[in-house]
Design an enzyme around this catalytic site. Sequence first.
Site, PDB file in Angstrom:
ATOM      1  N   SER B 128       0.652  -1.069   0.102  1.00  0.00           N
ATOM      2  CA  SER B 128       0.318   0.196  -0.610  1.00  0.00           C
ATOM      3  C   SER B 128       0.925   1.163   0.317  1.00  0.00           C
ATOM      4  O   SER B 128       1.928   1.294  -0.288  1.00  0.00           O
ATOM      5  CB  SER B 128      -1.214  -0.087   1.483  1.00  0.00           C
ATOM      6  OG  SER B 128      -1.854   0.858   1.563  1.00  0.00           O
ATOM      7  N   HIS B 170      -3.770  -0.891  -4.559  1.00  0.00           N
ATOM      8  CA  HIS B 170      -5.415  -0.813  -4.086  1.00  0.00           C
ATOM      9  C   HIS B 170      -6.446  -0.709  -5.412  1.00  0.00           C
ATOM     10  O   HIS B 170      -7.166   0.117  -5.751  1.00  0.00           O
ATOM     11  CB  HIS B 170      -5.879  -0.013  -3.229  1.00  0.00           C
ATOM     12  CG  HIS B 170      -5.767  -0.817  -1.830  1.00  0.00           C
ATOM     13  ND1 HIS B 170      -5.956  -1.611  -0.829  1.00  0.00           N
ATOM     14  CD2 HIS B 170      -4.198   0.540  -1.034  1.00  0.00           C
ATOM     15  CE1 HIS B 170      -5.067  -1.224   0.502  1.00  0.00           C
ATOM     16  NE2 HIS B 170      -4.198   0.012   0.101  1.00  0.00           N
ATOM     17  N   GLU B 197      -4.463  -5.467  -5.129  1.00  0.00           N
ATOM     18  CA  GLU B 197      -4.973  -6.263  -3.140  1.00  0.00           C
ATOM     19  C   GLU B 197      -4.082  -7.513  -3.848  1.00  0.00           C
ATOM     20  O   GLU B 197      -4.615  -7.918  -4.360  1.00  0.00           O
ATOM     21  CB  GLU B 197      -5.959  -5.562  -2.995  1.00  0.00           C
ATOM     22  CG  GLU B 197      -6.399  -3.679  -2.702  1.00  0.00           C
ATOM     23  CD  GLU B 197      -7.882  -4.345  -1.138  1.00  0.00           C
ATOM     24  OE1 GLU B 197      -8.316  -5.337  -1.251  1.00  0.00           O
ATOM     25  OE2 GLU B 197      -8.006  -2.764  -1.311  1.00  0.00           O
TER      26      GLU B 197
END
Lengths: 346, 346
Positions: B128, B170, B197
Site C-alpha cells: 500500500s 488498491h 490488493e
Amino acid sequence: MPRGPLLVVGGAEDKLRRRTILQRFVDLAGGPDARIAVIPTASSLGPEIVEVYDALFRSAGAGEVVAVRPENREDSHDPALVERLDSCTGVFMTGGNQLKLSSIVCGTPVGEAVRAAHHRGAVVAGTSAGASIQSSHMVAFGVGGTTPKQRMTQVAAGLGLIDSTVVDQHFDQRNRYGRLLMIVAQSPQLLGIGVDEDTAAVVEHVEVDGEDHELLSVLGRGAVTIFDPARLTTNAYEARRSAPLLASGVVLHVLPEGSLFDLTTRSLVPPEAVVDPGEADELAAAGSDLRALARDIAAGDASPGALRRRRARSQVRPAPRDAHDLAPDLAPDLAPAAPTTGGDPA
Amino acid sequence: MPRGPLLVVGGAEDKLRRRTILQRFVDLAGGPDARIAVIPTASSLGPEIVEVYDALFRSAGAGEVVAVRPENREDSHDPALVERLDSCTGVFMTGGNQLKLSSIVCGTPVGEAVRAAHHRGAVVAGTSAGASIQSSHMVAFGVGGTTPKQRMTQVAAGLGLIDSTVVDQHFDQRNRYGRLLMIVAQSPQLLGIGVDEDTAAVVEHVEVDGEDHELLSVLGRGAVTIFDPARLTTNAYEARRSAPLLASGVVLHVLPEGSLFDLTTRSLVPPEAVVDPGEADELAAAGSDLRALARDIAAGDASPGALRRRRARSQVRPAPRDAHDLAPDLAPDLAPAAPTTGGDPA
C-alpha cells in the site's frame, strides 16, 4: 441514402439543467419537423417514461412524439408499431434492461424498422440499455470492477447499428473497465466503447477522400473510453474460473467532449491548434519592439540603459509553452490526416 | 553489486490463509538467515503493526525482525536506525499514509539507507503506502473513479527505487484507473503501474544479452496494470478545473500472476506455449492411425467401412484451438525475444 447519426448515451443524461444531449437529439431529428418514436421497452415503466421524454422532447422543440412499446415478440410484429417507426425522423430507446429490449425487438419487424430508420438517415438515439443495444455485440449483464476477470460478464447480440463494436454505459460511475476489457480480450476483432453518464458518443458516416469513414464525436460532461485490442496478447482462451486476465498491448483512448475519433482507422483526429489571443498580442508587441531594437543597434544607439528599459517594455509573460507546441506531434503515426468534413458540428 | 529485488504489494496481502507474497519476501530475504527491518512509519499504529509483521515473518521462517520506526525527520537521522538498515537483508514498509512516510524518510539518512540496501542486493518490499513510495514519482493522495479528470490526484516525490514510474495500489478495489491515467497524461515519460490488493509486482534487474533489463513479474490473486503513455495525445496541459482528460493512444497491459513484463523495453515477455498432454496423446494416436490408413490406401485396402471405423478410432475431441495457435503471434512487434534468464523463480 446516407445512414443517419447515432447518439449512444451513457445513461443519466441531464434532464433538468444542461440538456445538451437531448437538445442535440431533437435538433438532429429536425426540431419542429421532428417526429420522434420513443421505445420504452427496456424499462419496467411504460407510459410514465414515455410521458417524461414526450415532455422533454416537446420542450426542446420537437414537432411530434409517439410511443412504440412492444412488450413481447408478438407485439414486435404489430404493423401499427412498424408504421410509426417507418414515418419517424428520430428513434429514442430508453434505459432499463437491455436484454429485455433485445429479446423483444431484435430479429422482429420492429427491430428491422429501427435498422431501416438508421439506414434511411433518421437519427437513432438510446440511453443506457438503449445505448448498449446499438452495437453488434451487446453486454447482456455483468459485474463492476477495474481488473478484467474471466466470466465477469455475458455477451448477447445487439441491433448492429455500429459494426464490430461492443458498447458499455454508466462506464465511470459503475466502474465497468474490467468487464469491457474482458469482452475485447475474448473478441479482439471488436472495438470496446465505454460511455460515461450524461455523455454521448455521436457516430456519423462521413465521406473522406471518397471513402466512407465512421466518425465518433463526444458530447456531455464525461468521457468516451475506447479499447482497441487489435494487437492484444491474452490468455483469455485458457484462464480458469474467475481468474484475472492477461490483456497486454490494448490501445486505450479516453475522449472528452470535443474529441473526434475515426472508428474506421481507429485513430484520433488531431485537435486543431488553439491560439491564445493574449499570447499572440504579446508576441506581436515584442516583435515590433525587437525590430526597433535591431534598428537602434544598427544605428549604434543601444546604451545599456536603453536595452534594460526596452527589455522591461517587451517582457513576455512566462508561460509553459512546451506542451502546447509538442502535444499535437506526440503521436504522428496514430494521427490520420484531418477529414475534409468534420463529423461534429459543435 | 547487483540491485536487490523489489516487492511492490497492492495492499491487503493475505496474512491468514494464502501467504504467498509474505512467504516470497521472507524467502528472498534469506529465510533463516534473514534479518528484516520493518518500517511502520506510514501507519498510525506503531509497535502493534510491527508485532503483527514480526509474528508473520518469523512464522514464515525469518531469522530476525527489527523495527525501524522514525516518527519525524529528526528520528530519520538517528544512527541506530541507520545501522539496523545497513545490516539487514530485507526491508518491509507497511501501509498507511504514504505522504507521511515520504515526508519523514525521503532525503534523510534512513531514506538513503533504504536506497543503499536495495543497491547492495537486499530485498525491499512495501505494501500500500509502502508500495507507492518505491517509485520515482508518488501518488500523494486523490479520489477514485474510472475516467481521468484534471486535478483528481496529487504527485509527490518517492524513494526512486523504480525509475520513471508512478505506482498506485488498491488499484481494482478502489477504482484508481482514472487517477493513474491523469498522472501519466500529465507526465508521459512515466510508466503508470497499478497493483491490485493481495498482489505483488516483483521487480528484478536481470542481464539479458549483456544488457541490464528491469523485469516485472506478478504474484498473487489480482493483476498488475501498466499504462504506457509514450505515444499519447492529450489535452492535459489545458483542461480546465475538473474536466475529463483526453488521453488517446495509451498502451494498456493487464498482467495476472505468472506474467513477465520487461520494463526496459516496455513489452510483454511472451508466455511459453503450454502443451495439453491429453491433446498431444490424441494427436500421436491419430497420427499413427492415419499413417496406417495411408498404407492401406496405398495397398488398395480402404473400403468405406474400414474408413468409417478408422475415423471413429482416430476421432480427435473437438477443441477451440485457433486462439491457442494464434495468440502468441498476435502482437509480434510488442513481443521481444525471450530473455535468457527468467526474472521470476516461480
